[in-house]
Scaffold this active site. Structure first.
Site, PDB file in Angstrom:
ATOM      1  CG  ASP A   1      -0.335  -0.248   2.537  1.00  0.00           C
ATOM      2  OD1 ASP A   1       0.909  -0.381   2.598  1.00  0.00           O
ATOM      3  OD2 ASP A   1      -1.060  -0.312   3.542  1.00  0.00           O
TER       4      ASP A   1
ATOM      5  CG  ASN B   1      -9.760  -0.010  10.789  1.00  0.00           C
ATOM      6  OD1 ASN B   1      -8.856  -0.791  10.495  1.00  0.00           O
ATOM      7  ND2 ASN B   1     -10.090   1.007  10.017  1.00  0.00           N
TER       8      ASN B   1
ATOM      9  CG  HIS C   1      -6.587  -1.199   8.159  1.00  0.00           C
ATOM     10  ND1 HIS C   1      -6.522   0.168   8.360  1.00  0.00           N
ATOM     11  CD2 HIS C   1      -5.372  -1.671   8.561  1.00  0.00           C
ATOM     12  CE1 HIS C   1      -5.343   0.488   8.844  1.00  0.00           C
ATOM     13  NE2 HIS C   1      -4.629  -0.610   8.986  1.00  0.00           N
TER      14      HIS C   1
ATOM     15  CD  GLU D   1      -8.880   1.952   6.230  1.00  0.00           C
ATOM     16  OE1 GLU D   1      -9.101   1.160   7.167  1.00  0.00           O
ATOM     17  OE2 GLU D   1      -8.057   2.877   6.316  1.00  0.00           O
TER      18      GLU D   1
HETATM   19  C1  F6R Z   1       0.683  -0.794   6.409  1.00  0.00           C
HETATM   20  C2  F6R Z   1      -0.320  -1.854   6.567  1.00  0.00           C
HETATM   21  C3  F6R Z   1      -1.298  -1.765   7.696  1.00  0.00           C
HETATM   22  C4  F6R Z   1      -0.623  -1.994   9.041  1.00  0.00           C
HETATM   23  C5  F6R Z   1      -1.621  -1.892  10.190  1.00  0.00           C
HETATM   24  C6  F6R Z   1      -0.981  -2.123  11.525  1.00  0.00           C
HETATM   25  O1  F6R Z   1       1.522  -1.033   5.312  1.00  0.00           O
HETATM   26  O2  F6R Z   1      -0.373  -2.761   5.797  1.00  0.00           O
HETATM   27  O3  F6R Z   1      -2.309  -2.732   7.526  1.00  0.00           O
HETATM   28  O4  F6R Z   1      -0.028  -3.254   9.029  1.00  0.00           O
HETATM   29  O5  F6R Z   1      -2.224  -0.636  10.181  1.00  0.00           O
HETATM   30  O6  F6R Z   1      -0.067  -1.101  11.796  1.00  0.00           O
HETATM   31  P1  F6R Z   1       0.852  -1.158  13.089  1.00  0.00           P
HETATM   32  O7  F6R Z   1       1.783  -2.293  12.899  1.00  0.00           O
HETATM   33  O8  F6R Z   1       1.581   0.168  13.084  1.00  0.00           O
HETATM   34  O9  F6R Z   1      -0.059  -1.335  14.244  1.00  0.00           O
END
Ligand code: F6R
Length: 242
Positions: A71, A137, A139, A144
Protein backbone atom coordinates in the site's frame (compact mmCIF):
# COMPACT_ATOMS: atom_id res chain seq x y z
CA UNK A 1 -14.88 -24.67 13.55
CA UNK A 2 -11.32 -25.97 13.30
CA UNK A 3 -8.79 -23.22 12.74
CA UNK A 4 -7.57 -22.76 9.18
CA UNK A 5 -4.40 -21.05 10.34
CA UNK A 6 -1.24 -22.01 12.15
CA UNK A 7 -0.70 -19.92 15.25
CA UNK A 8 2.69 -19.12 16.77
CA UNK A 9 2.56 -17.20 20.04
CA UNK A 10 5.79 -15.51 21.05
CA UNK A 11 6.84 -14.84 24.64
CA UNK A 12 8.56 -11.50 24.07
CA UNK A 13 9.43 -9.04 21.28
CA UNK A 14 12.71 -10.79 20.49
CA UNK A 15 10.99 -14.18 20.13
CA UNK A 16 8.28 -12.56 18.02
CA UNK A 17 10.80 -11.01 15.64
CA UNK A 18 12.79 -14.21 15.50
CA UNK A 19 9.74 -16.40 14.82
CA UNK A 20 8.62 -14.08 12.03
CA UNK A 21 12.08 -13.98 10.45
CA UNK A 22 12.46 -17.78 10.62
CA UNK A 23 9.07 -18.44 9.07
CA UNK A 24 9.73 -15.91 6.31
CA UNK A 25 13.15 -17.37 5.53
CA UNK A 26 11.67 -20.90 5.53
CA UNK A 27 9.13 -19.80 2.89
CA UNK A 28 11.80 -17.98 0.85
CA UNK A 29 13.99 -21.07 0.87
CA UNK A 30 11.14 -23.09 -0.59
CA UNK A 31 10.40 -20.57 -3.37
CA UNK A 32 12.03 -19.66 -6.65
CA UNK A 33 12.10 -15.89 -7.37
CA UNK A 34 9.16 -15.31 -5.00
CA UNK A 35 6.90 -12.28 -5.33
CA UNK A 36 6.63 -10.86 -1.83
CA UNK A 37 4.67 -8.05 -0.24
CA UNK A 38 5.51 -6.52 3.14
CA UNK A 39 3.78 -4.13 5.57
CA UNK A 40 4.95 -0.91 7.15
CA UNK A 41 4.09 0.09 10.72
CA UNK A 42 5.16 -0.62 14.27
CA UNK A 43 4.43 -4.35 14.32
CA UNK A 44 7.03 -5.53 11.77
CA UNK A 45 9.94 -3.39 12.95
CA UNK A 46 11.60 -6.11 15.05
CA UNK A 47 11.01 -8.60 12.25
CA UNK A 48 12.88 -6.38 9.77
CA UNK A 49 15.70 -5.83 12.27
CA UNK A 50 15.97 -9.60 12.77
CA UNK A 51 16.16 -10.15 9.01
CA UNK A 52 18.86 -7.51 8.62
CA UNK A 53 20.87 -8.64 11.67
CA UNK A 54 20.64 -12.39 11.19
CA UNK A 55 20.02 -13.09 7.54
CA UNK A 56 21.67 -10.29 5.51
CA UNK A 57 24.25 -12.78 4.23
CA UNK A 58 21.54 -15.01 2.72
CA UNK A 59 22.14 -13.67 -0.80
CA UNK A 60 20.27 -16.70 -2.15
CA UNK A 61 17.11 -15.38 -0.47
CA UNK A 62 17.40 -11.72 -1.47
CA UNK A 63 18.72 -11.80 -5.04
CA UNK A 64 15.72 -13.56 -6.53
CA UNK A 65 13.11 -11.94 -4.31
CA UNK A 66 10.68 -9.66 -6.15
CA UNK A 67 9.01 -7.10 -3.91
CA UNK A 68 5.62 -5.58 -4.68
CA UNK A 69 4.30 -2.71 -2.56
CA UNK A 70 1.33 -3.53 -0.36
CA UNK A 71 0.00 0.00 0.00
CA UNK A 72 1.01 3.63 -0.38
CA UNK A 73 -0.30 7.12 0.25
CA UNK A 74 -1.51 9.13 -2.73
CA UNK A 75 -0.07 12.47 -3.69
CA UNK A 76 3.42 12.60 -2.20
CA UNK A 77 6.60 13.42 -4.13
CA UNK A 78 8.95 10.56 -5.00
CA UNK A 79 11.58 11.35 -2.37
CA UNK A 80 9.24 12.03 0.58
CA UNK A 81 10.52 10.31 3.74
CA UNK A 82 6.97 9.48 4.82
CA UNK A 83 6.17 7.35 1.79
CA UNK A 84 5.67 3.72 2.80
CA UNK A 85 8.20 2.86 0.08
CA UNK A 86 10.80 5.20 1.69
CA UNK A 87 10.16 3.54 5.05
CA UNK A 88 10.54 0.05 3.62
CA UNK A 89 13.68 1.02 1.71
CA UNK A 90 15.27 2.20 4.95
CA UNK A 91 14.07 -0.73 7.08
CA UNK A 92 14.55 -3.68 4.81
CA UNK A 93 14.85 -3.24 1.02
CA UNK A 94 18.15 -1.32 1.02
CA UNK A 95 19.85 -3.16 3.92
CA UNK A 96 19.08 -6.52 2.30
CA UNK A 97 19.89 -5.25 -1.22
CA UNK A 98 16.47 -6.30 -2.53
CA UNK A 99 16.68 -4.82 -6.02
CA UNK A 100 13.53 -6.05 -7.76
CA UNK A 101 10.91 -3.56 -6.61
CA UNK A 102 7.44 -2.86 -7.95
CA UNK A 103 6.33 0.31 -6.18
CA UNK A 104 3.31 2.59 -6.38
CA UNK A 105 4.14 6.02 -7.78
CA UNK A 106 2.50 8.19 -5.15
CA UNK A 107 2.83 11.33 -7.29
CA UNK A 108 1.09 9.84 -10.33
CA UNK A 109 -2.60 10.18 -11.08
CA UNK A 110 -4.01 7.54 -8.69
CA UNK A 111 -6.57 6.09 -11.12
CA UNK A 112 -3.94 5.67 -13.85
CA UNK A 113 -1.47 4.30 -11.33
CA UNK A 114 -3.79 1.54 -10.17
CA UNK A 115 -4.41 0.51 -13.79
CA UNK A 116 -0.63 0.33 -14.29
CA UNK A 117 -0.15 -1.69 -11.10
CA UNK A 118 -3.07 -4.01 -11.90
CA UNK A 119 -1.62 -4.89 -15.28
CA UNK A 120 1.82 -5.26 -13.72
CA UNK A 121 0.48 -7.68 -11.10
CA UNK A 122 -1.25 -9.66 -13.83
CA UNK A 123 2.16 -10.09 -15.47
CA UNK A 124 4.34 -10.76 -12.42
CA UNK A 125 1.79 -12.33 -10.02
CA UNK A 126 0.42 -14.09 -8.20
CA UNK A 127 1.96 -13.13 -4.88
CA UNK A 128 3.94 -15.96 -3.32
CA UNK A 129 4.34 -14.61 0.21
CA UNK A 130 2.18 -11.88 1.75
CA UNK A 131 3.39 -10.61 5.10
CA UNK A 132 0.66 -8.49 6.65
CA UNK A 133 -0.12 -6.37 9.69
CA UNK A 134 -3.55 -5.90 11.20
CA UNK A 135 -5.17 -2.53 11.71
CA UNK A 136 -7.06 -1.93 14.95
CA UNK A 137 -10.21 -1.49 12.82
CA UNK A 138 -9.62 -4.82 11.05
CA UNK A 139 -8.00 -3.34 7.96
CA UNK A 140 -5.34 -5.09 5.94
CA UNK A 141 -3.17 -2.63 4.03
CA UNK A 142 -5.65 0.12 2.99
CA UNK A 143 -8.50 -2.36 2.65
CA UNK A 144 -10.68 -0.55 5.13
CA UNK A 145 -13.95 -1.83 6.65
CA UNK A 146 -16.56 -2.17 3.90
CA UNK A 147 -14.06 -3.15 1.20
CA UNK A 148 -15.45 -6.03 -0.85
CA UNK A 149 -13.49 -9.30 -0.82
CA UNK A 150 -13.36 -9.24 -4.63
CA UNK A 151 -11.43 -5.95 -4.66
CA UNK A 152 -8.31 -5.70 -6.79
CA UNK A 153 -5.74 -2.89 -6.57
CA UNK A 154 -7.67 0.28 -5.85
CA UNK A 155 -7.66 3.79 -4.50
CA UNK A 156 -8.98 3.87 -0.94
CA UNK A 157 -10.30 6.57 1.36
CA UNK A 158 -8.50 6.10 4.65
CA UNK A 159 -10.92 5.31 7.48
CA UNK A 160 -11.07 7.87 10.32
CA UNK A 161 -9.44 5.27 12.66
CA UNK A 162 -6.57 4.81 10.23
CA UNK A 163 -6.02 8.55 9.91
CA UNK A 164 -5.98 8.79 13.70
CA UNK A 165 -3.49 5.91 14.02
CA UNK A 166 -1.21 7.26 11.28
CA UNK A 167 -1.21 10.81 12.64
CA UNK A 168 1.77 9.79 14.82
CA UNK A 169 3.91 9.91 11.66
CA UNK A 170 2.50 13.25 10.47
CA UNK A 171 2.20 15.31 13.64
CA UNK A 172 -1.49 16.07 13.11
CA UNK A 173 -4.51 14.18 11.82
CA UNK A 174 -5.30 16.80 9.20
CA UNK A 175 -1.84 16.35 7.68
CA UNK A 176 -2.34 12.62 6.98
CA UNK A 177 -3.03 12.09 3.25
CA UNK A 178 -6.71 11.08 3.03
CA UNK A 179 -6.27 8.61 0.18
CA UNK A 180 -4.08 5.63 -0.47
CA UNK A 181 -3.47 2.97 -3.10
CA UNK A 182 -3.54 -0.64 -2.04
CA UNK A 183 -3.39 -4.21 -3.19
CA UNK A 184 -6.94 -5.52 -2.94
CA UNK A 185 -8.32 -8.41 -0.92
CA UNK A 186 -8.64 -10.57 -4.04
CA UNK A 187 -4.95 -9.96 -4.87
CA UNK A 188 -4.03 -10.90 -1.31
CA UNK A 189 -6.37 -13.91 -1.35
CA UNK A 190 -4.36 -15.23 -4.27
CA UNK A 191 -1.15 -15.30 -2.23
CA UNK A 192 0.35 -18.77 -1.89
CA UNK A 193 1.36 -18.10 1.72
CA UNK A 194 0.29 -15.46 4.18
CA UNK A 195 1.98 -14.45 7.40
CA UNK A 196 -0.07 -12.19 9.67
CA UNK A 197 1.92 -10.34 12.34
CA UNK A 198 0.01 -9.01 15.35
CA UNK A 199 1.15 -7.61 18.68
CA UNK A 200 -0.39 -5.86 21.66
CA UNK A 201 -3.55 -6.10 23.71
CA UNK A 202 -5.17 -3.35 21.63
CA UNK A 203 -5.33 -5.87 18.74
CA UNK A 204 -6.66 -8.85 20.76
CA UNK A 205 -10.33 -8.17 20.09
CA UNK A 206 -9.92 -7.46 16.39
CA UNK A 207 -7.63 -10.48 15.94
CA UNK A 208 -10.31 -12.71 17.44
CA UNK A 209 -12.94 -11.15 15.17
CA UNK A 210 -10.68 -11.58 12.14
CA UNK A 211 -9.87 -15.23 12.75
CA UNK A 212 -12.88 -16.57 14.62
CA UNK A 213 -15.73 -14.15 14.01
CA UNK A 214 -18.07 -13.95 11.02
CA UNK A 215 -16.43 -13.53 7.62
CA UNK A 216 -17.61 -10.04 6.85
CA UNK A 217 -16.46 -6.96 4.98
CA UNK A 218 -16.93 -5.08 8.27
CA UNK A 219 -13.70 -6.83 9.32
CA UNK A 220 -11.60 -6.97 6.15
CA UNK A 221 -9.02 -9.28 7.76
CA UNK A 222 -11.72 -11.95 8.14
CA UNK A 223 -10.98 -12.82 4.48
CA UNK A 224 -8.07 -14.79 5.97
CA UNK A 225 -10.55 -17.44 7.14
CA UNK A 226 -11.15 -18.34 3.49
CA UNK A 227 -7.46 -19.13 2.90
CA UNK A 228 -5.50 -22.25 3.68
CA UNK A 229 -1.83 -21.30 4.02
CA UNK A 230 -1.99 -18.72 6.79
CA UNK A 231 0.49 -18.44 9.65
CA UNK A 232 -0.42 -16.03 12.41
CA UNK A 233 2.47 -14.87 14.56
CA UNK A 234 1.31 -12.99 17.64
CA UNK A 235 2.47 -12.09 21.10
CA UNK A 236 0.54 -13.28 24.16
CA UNK A 237 -1.29 -9.97 24.52
CA UNK A 238 -2.68 -10.07 20.99
CA UNK A 239 -3.50 -13.79 21.14
CA UNK A 240 -5.15 -13.78 24.55
CA UNK A 241 -8.74 -14.08 23.26
CA UNK A 242 -8.08 -16.84 20.69
C1 F6R B 1 0.68 -0.79 6.41
C2 F6R B 1 -0.32 -1.85 6.57
C3 F6R B 1 -1.30 -1.77 7.70
C4 F6R B 1 -0.62 -1.99 9.04
C5 F6R B 1 -1.62 -1.89 10.19
C6 F6R B 1 -0.98 -2.12 11.53
O1 F6R B 1 1.52 -1.03 5.31
O2 F6R B 1 -0.37 -2.76 5.80
O3 F6R B 1 -2.31 -2.73 7.53
O4 F6R B 1 -0.03 -3.25 9.03
O5 F6R B 1 -2.22 -0.64 10.18
O6 F6R B 1 -0.07 -1.10 11.80
P1 F6R B 1 0.85 -1.16 13.09
O7 F6R B 1 1.78 -2.29 12.90
O8 F6R B 1 1.58 0.17 13.08
O9 F6R B 1 -0.06 -1.33 14.24
Amino acid sequence: MSPSFALLVADDPACFADAAARKFIELLEASDRPLVTLPTGLTPQGFYRALVMNYADRRDCWEGLRFIALDEYCGLPANDDRLFSSWLKRAVLDPLCIRNRYLFDSAADPEQEIVRMQSLLEKVGPIDIAVLGLGANGHIAFNEPGTVFSSSIHVADLAPDTIKANARYWGREDLVPPKGMTLGLSDLSGARHTILLVTGSSKADVLKKALQGPVTTAVPASYLQKLTNVTVIADHAAAELL
